[in-house]
Design an enzyme around this catalytic site. Structure first.
Site, PDB file in Angstrom:
ATOM      1  N   GLY A  10       1.147  -1.102  -0.181  1.00 18.35           N
ATOM      2  CA  GLY A  10       0.076   0.079  -0.021  1.00 18.35           C
ATOM      3  C   GLY A  10       0.880   1.177   0.165  1.00 18.35           C
ATOM      4  NE  ARG A  71      -1.178  -4.909  -0.675  1.00 19.78           N
ATOM      5  CZ  ARG A  71      -1.722  -3.899  -0.568  1.00 19.78           C
ATOM      6  NH1 ARG A  71      -3.056  -3.617  -1.521  1.00 19.78           N
ATOM      7  NH2 ARG A  71      -1.862  -3.198   0.362  1.00 19.78           N
ATOM      8  CG  ASP A 102       4.983  -7.401   8.201  1.00 16.06           C
ATOM      9  OD1 ASP A 102       4.135  -7.129   7.151  1.00 16.06           O
ATOM     10  OD2 ASP A 102       4.577  -8.034   9.010  1.00 16.06           O
ATOM     11  CB  SER A 104       7.815  -4.549   1.217  1.00  9.56           C
ATOM     12  OG  SER A 104       6.191  -4.309   0.680  1.00  9.56           O
ATOM     13  CB  THR A 125       2.318   0.189   6.040  1.00  6.18           C
ATOM     14  OG1 THR A 125       1.070  -0.057   6.351  1.00  6.18           O
ATOM     15  CG2 THR A 125       3.219  -0.098   7.060  1.00  6.18           C
ATOM     16  CG  ASP A 127      -2.110  -0.927   7.518  1.00  7.75           C
ATOM     17  OD1 ASP A 127      -2.994  -0.148   7.081  1.00  7.75           O
ATOM     18  OD2 ASP A 127      -2.197  -2.105   6.767  1.00  7.75           O
ATOM     19  CG  ASP A 129       0.897  -3.480   9.806  1.00 11.29           C
ATOM     20  OD1 ASP A 129       1.791  -3.009   9.531  1.00 11.29           O
ATOM     21  OD2 ASP A 129      -0.056  -4.199   9.169  1.00 11.29           O
ATOM     22  NE  ARG A 162     -29.060  11.566  10.530  1.00  8.31           N
ATOM     23  CZ  ARG A 162     -29.242  11.853   9.133  1.00  8.31           C
ATOM     24  NH1 ARG A 162     -27.986  12.668   8.564  1.00  8.31           N
ATOM     25  NH2 ARG A 162     -30.455  11.826   8.330  1.00  8.31           N
ATOM     26  NE  ARG A 171      -2.699  -4.930   4.678  1.00  9.54           N
ATOM     27  CZ  ARG A 171      -3.251  -5.793   3.514  1.00  9.54           C
ATOM     28  NH1 ARG A 171      -4.279  -6.383   3.628  1.00  9.54           N
ATOM     29  NH2 ARG A 171      -2.808  -4.930   2.358  1.00  9.54           N
TER      30      ARG A 171
HETATM   31  N1  LIG Z   1       6.370 -14.117   2.976  1.00  7.23           N
HETATM   32  C1  LIG Z   1       6.937 -13.417   1.671  1.00  7.23           C
HETATM   33  N2  LIG Z   1       7.791 -13.968   0.963  1.00  7.23           N
HETATM   34  C2  LIG Z   1       8.023 -13.513  -0.425  1.00  7.23           C
HETATM   35  N3  LIG Z   1       7.431 -12.359  -0.660  1.00  7.23           N
HETATM   36  C3  LIG Z   1       6.480 -11.707   0.009  1.00  7.23           C
HETATM   37  C4  LIG Z   1       6.086 -12.180   1.245  1.00  7.23           C
HETATM   38  N4  LIG Z   1       5.011 -11.486   1.680  1.00  7.23           N
HETATM   39  C5  LIG Z   1       4.765 -10.691   0.827  1.00  7.23           C
HETATM   40  N5  LIG Z   1       5.555 -10.740  -0.347  1.00  7.23           N
HETATM   41  C6  LIG Z   1       5.736  -9.754  -1.437  1.00  7.23           C
HETATM   42  O1  LIG Z   1       5.693  -8.654  -0.863  1.00  7.23           O
HETATM   43  C7  LIG Z   1       4.558  -7.735  -1.543  1.00  7.23           C
HETATM   44  C8  LIG Z   1       4.081  -6.794  -0.540  1.00  7.23           C
HETATM   45  O2  LIG Z   1       3.599  -7.295   0.408  1.00  7.23           O
HETATM   46  P1  LIG Z   1       2.276  -6.702   1.309  1.00  7.23           P
HETATM   47  O3  LIG Z   1       1.870  -7.639   2.376  1.00  7.23           O
HETATM   48  O4  LIG Z   1       0.986  -6.780   0.224  1.00  7.23           O
HETATM   49  O5  LIG Z   1       2.435  -5.321   1.487  1.00  7.23           O
HETATM   50  P2  LIG Z   1       3.336  -4.777   2.827  1.00  7.23           P
HETATM   51  O6  LIG Z   1       4.975  -4.702   2.338  1.00  7.23           O
HETATM   52  O7  LIG Z   1       2.718  -3.520   3.161  1.00  7.23           O
HETATM   53  O8  LIG Z   1       3.283  -5.591   4.107  1.00  7.23           O
HETATM   54  C9  LIG Z   1       3.517  -8.853  -1.831  1.00  7.23           C
HETATM   55  O9  LIG Z   1       2.505  -8.575  -2.994  1.00  7.23           O
HETATM   56  C10 LIG Z   1       4.369 -10.136  -1.990  1.00  7.23           C
HETATM   57  O10 LIG Z   1       4.765  -9.919  -3.411  1.00  7.23           O
HETATM   58  O1  LIG Z   2      -5.203  -0.699  -1.536  1.00  7.26           O
HETATM   59  P1  LIG Z   2      -5.905  -2.026  -1.391  1.00  7.26           P
HETATM   60  O2  LIG Z   2      -5.546  -3.243  -2.148  1.00  7.26           O
HETATM   61  O3  LIG Z   2      -7.501  -1.895  -1.401  1.00  7.26           O
HETATM   62  O4  LIG Z   2      -5.888  -2.341   0.151  1.00  7.26           O
HETATM   63  C1  LIG Z   2      -6.286  -1.884   1.264  1.00  7.26           C
HETATM   64  C2  LIG Z   2      -5.525  -2.301   2.410  1.00  7.26           C
HETATM   65  O5  LIG Z   2      -4.418  -1.481   2.309  1.00  7.26           O
HETATM   66  C3  LIG Z   2      -3.914  -0.542   3.372  1.00  7.26           C
HETATM   67  O6  LIG Z   2      -4.407   0.647   3.154  1.00  7.26           O
HETATM   68  C4  LIG Z   2      -2.464  -0.502   3.475  1.00  7.26           C
HETATM   69  O7  LIG Z   2      -1.775  -1.775   3.759  1.00  7.26           O
HETATM   70  P2  LIG Z   2      -0.289  -2.185   3.309  1.00  7.26           P
HETATM   71  O8  LIG Z   2       0.513  -0.788   3.876  1.00  7.26           O
HETATM   72  O9  LIG Z   2       0.020  -3.203   4.371  1.00  7.26           O
HETATM   73  O10 LIG Z   2      -0.443  -2.524   2.063  1.00  7.26           O
HETATM   74  C5  LIG Z   2      -4.784  -1.178   4.495  1.00  7.26           C
HETATM   75  O11 LIG Z   2      -4.887  -0.207   5.436  1.00  7.26           O
HETATM   76  C6  LIG Z   2      -6.055  -1.634   3.691  1.00  7.26           C
HETATM   77  O12 LIG Z   2      -6.721  -2.682   4.490  1.00  7.26           O
END
Ligand SMILES: Nc1ncnc2c1ncn2[C@@H]1O[C@H](COP(=O)(O)OP(=O)(O)O)[C@@H](O)[C@H]1O
Ligand SMILES: O=P(O)(O)OC[C@H]1O[C@](O)(COP(=O)(O)O)[C@@H](O)[C@@H]1O
Length: 321
Positions: A10, A71, A102, A104, A125, A127, A129, A162, A171
């Site tokens: 994101g 993603r 995490d 990424s 992010t 989030d 988190d 209201r 998330r």
């Molecule tokens: N455990 C993992 N191993 C390898 N690649 C991963 C893993 N988790 C996520 N990724 C890659 O990183 C991308 C980003 O992760 P995502 O969880 O969508 O966002 P964020 O980095 O915000 O947590 C995913 O679309 C995927 O391609």
């Molecule tokens: O943009 P998308 O795919 O609709 O995803 C929405 C999600 O992405 C976020 O905005 C950001 O999440 P990440 O930073 O983990 O990718 C969350 O808060 C939300 O649930």
């Protein structure tokens, strides 16, 4: 040294500030900066280009990421990661900086284990988190977007007597909801990390109505998955007409706040100061300091919400403070 940057997962406001710092500080340190467009998808497809000062002109005040994000399902397949490696070798890239969550960071860790391309991760992010890290790029701006929206909703909520149920993103993490509820004087705060007691809230609200309360603001994190239910609860149990506002993706946009800009610059400075001699780390922010940590430490820990904020918000969950 040739260093490439990508943004992944994101997008969040402040990424552009970090990208600007990346280009300018790289040149200051005699590194050559490269952009990878479209996150991991672009790395697989070889969308890599040398970055110049003019690429980052005028971006400091813009949300989003000028190099875009994605993603990637393909990244889970080694065949595509090998393609990504070959693309980096073609351009003689020595190291990577990634802005993301995490997921990424895990993505680059797998890549490092296979192809030995060093990296540094920067939390970005809304989030918030990421374990062992108190601040991720995008959070302060998202909180300000939420604040502004709640201020506006308060105007109409109070004019119409209201209850408004306002759903925040995050998330499975309730950080945005928790901080927003406290800092905007909400009557209810529901987050996935905590239980809640609606009977006690009802008792409290009915007393408040007797004392003249004529509107309610309830902040419900998306991870609770109870937004519709809470709206109906206000109508049925409290007797207030209710509306839902899902803040959605507006929380990801907006001009980065001053705190955001300052922190983004500092995150990136530390990343570039360490990429050559101390890579494969995540830059974290804790107790007002920027600290490098091993990814394993982060992966093996669970993020936690600020204890003080949780204590303050307990009454908004119907729990003892
Ligand atoms: N455990 C993992 N191993 C390898 N690649 C991963 C893993 N988790 C996520 N990724 C890659 O990183 C991308 C980003 O992760 P995502 O969880 O969508 O966002 P964020 O980095 O915000 O947590 C995913 O679309 C995927 O391609
Ligand atoms: O943009 P998308 O795919 O609709 O995803 C929405 C999600 O992405 C976020 O905005 C950001 O999440 P990440 O930073 O983990 O990718 C969350 O808060 C939300 O649930």
């Amino acid at each position: 040294m040739k260093i490439a940057i990508l943004t992944s997962g994101g997008d969040s406001s402040g990424m552009n500030v970090a990208i600007k710092r990346f280009v300018e500080y790289s040149y200051e340190k005699n590194f050559t900066p490269y952009f990878i467009y479209d996150g991991l998808e672009g790395l697989i497809d070889g969308k890599i280009k040398k970055a110049n000062y003019k690429d980052v002109r005028g971006i400091i005040c813009r949300g989003g990421t000028i190099i875009r994000s994605s993603r990637s399902k393909r990244w889970f397949d080694k065949e595509y990661r090998k393609k990504a490696y070959e693309n980096l070798k073609k351009q003689s890239i020595d190291a990577l900086i990634i802005l993301g969550g995490d997921g990424s960071f895990r993505a680059l860790n797998v890549f490092y284990k296979e192809f030995k391309i060093p990296f540094i991760g920067i939390p970005a992010t809304i989030d918030n988190d990421i374990a062992l890290n108190e601040y991720s790029i995008g959070v302060d701006t998202a909180l300000n977007v939420i604040r502004s929206a709640i201020d506006d909703i308060r105007d109409t909520a109070s004019s119409f007597s209201r209850a408004f149920v306002i759903e925040t993103m995050g998330r499975e993490c309730g950080y945005l909801a928790l901080i927003s509820a406290i800092s905007n004087g909400a009557e209810m705060c529901l987050i996935p990390e905590m239980s809640y007691n609606l009977d006690r809230l009802k008792e409290k609200y009915l007393k408040e109505i007797k004392n003249g309360r004529n509107y309610f603001l309830a902040i419900v994190a998306e991870g609770v998955k109870k937004t519709e239910f809470i709206k109906e609860w206000f109508e049925r149990e409290i007797g207030f007409e209710s509306r839902i506002t899902i803040l959605g993706h507006i929380q990801r946009g907006g001009a980065p706040t001053t705190i955001e800009r300052l922190r983004a610059v500092e995150f990136m400075s530390l990343a570039l100061d360490n990429i050559e001699n101390n890579p494969n780390k995540i830059v974290t922010f804790c107790d007002d300091k920027f600290i490098l940590r091993n990814l394993e430490e982060i992966i093996n820990s669970k993020y936690s919400l600020p204890k003080k904020a949780l204590e303050i918000a307990k009454p908004l969950m119907g729990l003892d403070g």
